[in-house]
Design an enzyme around this catalytic site. Structure first.
Site, PDB file in Angstrom:
ATOM      1  CG  ASP A  21     -32.304  12.783   8.600  1.00  0.00           C
ATOM      2  OD1 ASP A  21     -31.155  13.197   8.539  1.00  0.00           O
ATOM      3  OD2 ASP A  21     -32.603  11.892   7.552  1.00  0.00           O
ATOM      4  CG  ASN A  69     -24.573   9.813  13.016  1.00  0.00           C
ATOM      5  OD1 ASN A  69     -25.651   9.860  13.902  1.00  0.00           O
ATOM      6  ND2 ASN A  69     -24.706   9.698  11.940  1.00  0.00           N
TER       7      ASN A  69
HETATM    8  C1  FPP Z   1     -29.402  14.258  11.934  1.00  0.00           C
HETATM    9  O1  FPP Z   1     -29.330  15.404  10.939  1.00  0.00           O
HETATM   10  C2  FPP Z   1     -28.870  14.575  13.193  1.00  0.00           C
HETATM   11  C3  FPP Z   1     -28.001  14.059  13.864  1.00  0.00           C
HETATM   12  C4  FPP Z   1     -26.881  13.250  13.473  1.00  0.00           C
HETATM   13  C5  FPP Z   1     -27.730  14.528  15.159  1.00  0.00           C
HETATM   14  C6  FPP Z   1     -28.960  15.129  16.041  1.00  0.00           C
HETATM   15  C7  FPP Z   1     -28.483  16.023  17.150  1.00  0.00           C
HETATM   16  C8  FPP Z   1     -29.146  16.957  17.786  1.00  0.00           C
HETATM   17  C9  FPP Z   1     -30.605  17.380  17.360  1.00  0.00           C
HETATM   18  C10 FPP Z   1     -28.493  17.728  18.820  1.00  0.00           C
HETATM   19  C11 FPP Z   1     -28.161  17.049  20.001  1.00  0.00           C
HETATM   20  C12 FPP Z   1     -29.353  16.123  20.725  1.00  0.00           C
HETATM   21  C13 FPP Z   1     -29.696  15.934  22.019  1.00  0.00           C
HETATM   22  C14 FPP Z   1     -30.450  14.869  22.441  1.00  0.00           C
HETATM   23  C15 FPP Z   1     -29.141  16.958  22.872  1.00  0.00           C
HETATM   24  P1  FPP Z   1     -28.125  15.205   9.611  1.00  0.00           P
HETATM   25  O2  FPP Z   1     -26.754  15.629  10.167  1.00  0.00           O
HETATM   26  O3  FPP Z   1     -28.197  13.780   9.194  1.00  0.00           O
HETATM   27  O4  FPP Z   1     -28.979  15.880   8.537  1.00  0.00           O
HETATM   28  P2  FPP Z   1     -28.579  15.790   6.918  1.00  0.00           P
HETATM   29  O5  FPP Z   1     -29.374  14.488   6.585  1.00  0.00           O
HETATM   30  O6  FPP Z   1     -29.461  17.063   6.415  1.00  0.00           O
HETATM   31  O7  FPP Z   1     -27.062  15.865   6.546  1.00  0.00           O
END
Ligand code: FPP
Length: 250
Positions: A21, A69
């Protein structure tokens, strides 16, 4: 002494689950678009996978995309899917070189066809690897996983394959997407949020929870070591008293 050297290799969690996250906030802090955070999050995925395999962790589950998401802006969803496809394509050789088996949990039939195809190929190509299993939770929702387990078992009762008395913890576990994997003993969530967010609700029943303020794109091997050391310094009692644990030597 380096953090890594302090880890007791005889007391490793078999399975670590991670809620990655803080990509969006990390990017925002830098005055960049959220997608920049996701792109940089890929390096953290590489680091924890490598660190886990080097230590001898057998299973690692990464929450890459939740059912919720899908409600994000369309361009962000598209960017995440594109990133997923390109990352998997790029990393297959490394997974094989390190004998890492790729698996998924979640409603992956919801993913774009290109992503499904890339994943199927990677899963097939890595299926005989046995050093570590890397499980990507994609379009995953724990509540919906439990609902579908309940439906599967209800159908079996209806068809006369099992009796109501056969429904127990084991048959429920065996009806979940995670049926082939042991439950995680350690769950890490980055970015300072202290929620489980519909992730492995059944499977985390006895897991130690570790929360760190570090945003996912900044998460490095040392952060994983820190979480494992924290896990090793806790006493896991499974509802027993300390004295009982001492007696059984667990
Ligand atoms: C959460 O941060 C992250 C995600 C929803 C996506 C995670 C994906 C990756 C790290 C890249 C691709 C993964 C793989 C396995 C190849 P957020 O967007 O919720 O952050 P925030 O809470 O600060 O808004």
């Amino acid at each position: 002494m380096e953090l890594k050297e302090q880890i007791d290799l005889n007391n490793l969690p078999q399975h670590i689950a991670i809620i990655m996250d803080g990509n969006g906030r990390w990017a925002k802090q830098k005055g960049k678009a959220r997608v920049f955070g996701h792109k940089n999050g890929v390096q953290s995925v590489r680091e924890v996978t490598e660190a886990g395999a080097e230590l001898g962790i057998k299973y690692m589950t990464l929450y890459a995309f939740s059912t919720e998401n899908w409600n994000r802006p369309k361009y962000e969803v598209t960017a995440l899917m594109t990133l997923l496809v390109s990352t998997i394509r790029k990393e297959i050789a490394t997974l094989n070189k390190n004998s890492i088996r790729l698996k998924t949990i979640g409603n992956t039939e919801m993913l774009p066809k290109a992503a499904q195809k890339e994943l199927a190929e990677a899963i097939e190509s890595t299926k005989n690897n046995d050093r570590m299993t890397l499980i990507l939770a994609l379009s995953y929702s724990s509540k919906s996983e439990i609902v579908s387990a309940a439906k599967k078992l209800a159908q079996k009762v209806k068809d006369g394959q099992i009796n109501i008395e056969d429904i127990n913890e084991e048959s429920i576990s065996n009806s979940l997407h995670t049926k082939d994997f042991p439950d995680p003993e350690l769950m890490i969530r980055t970015s300072g949020e202290t929620r489980i967010s519909n992730f492995l609700l059944w499977q985390l029943a006895y897991a130690e929870l570790f929360f760190t303020p570090v945003f996912w794109p900044d998460f490095r091997k040392d952060h994983l070591y820190e979480a494992i050391l924290n896990f090793q310094n806790r006493e896991r009692r499974f509802g027993l008293t300390s004295e009982q644990i001492d007696k059984t030597g667990n």
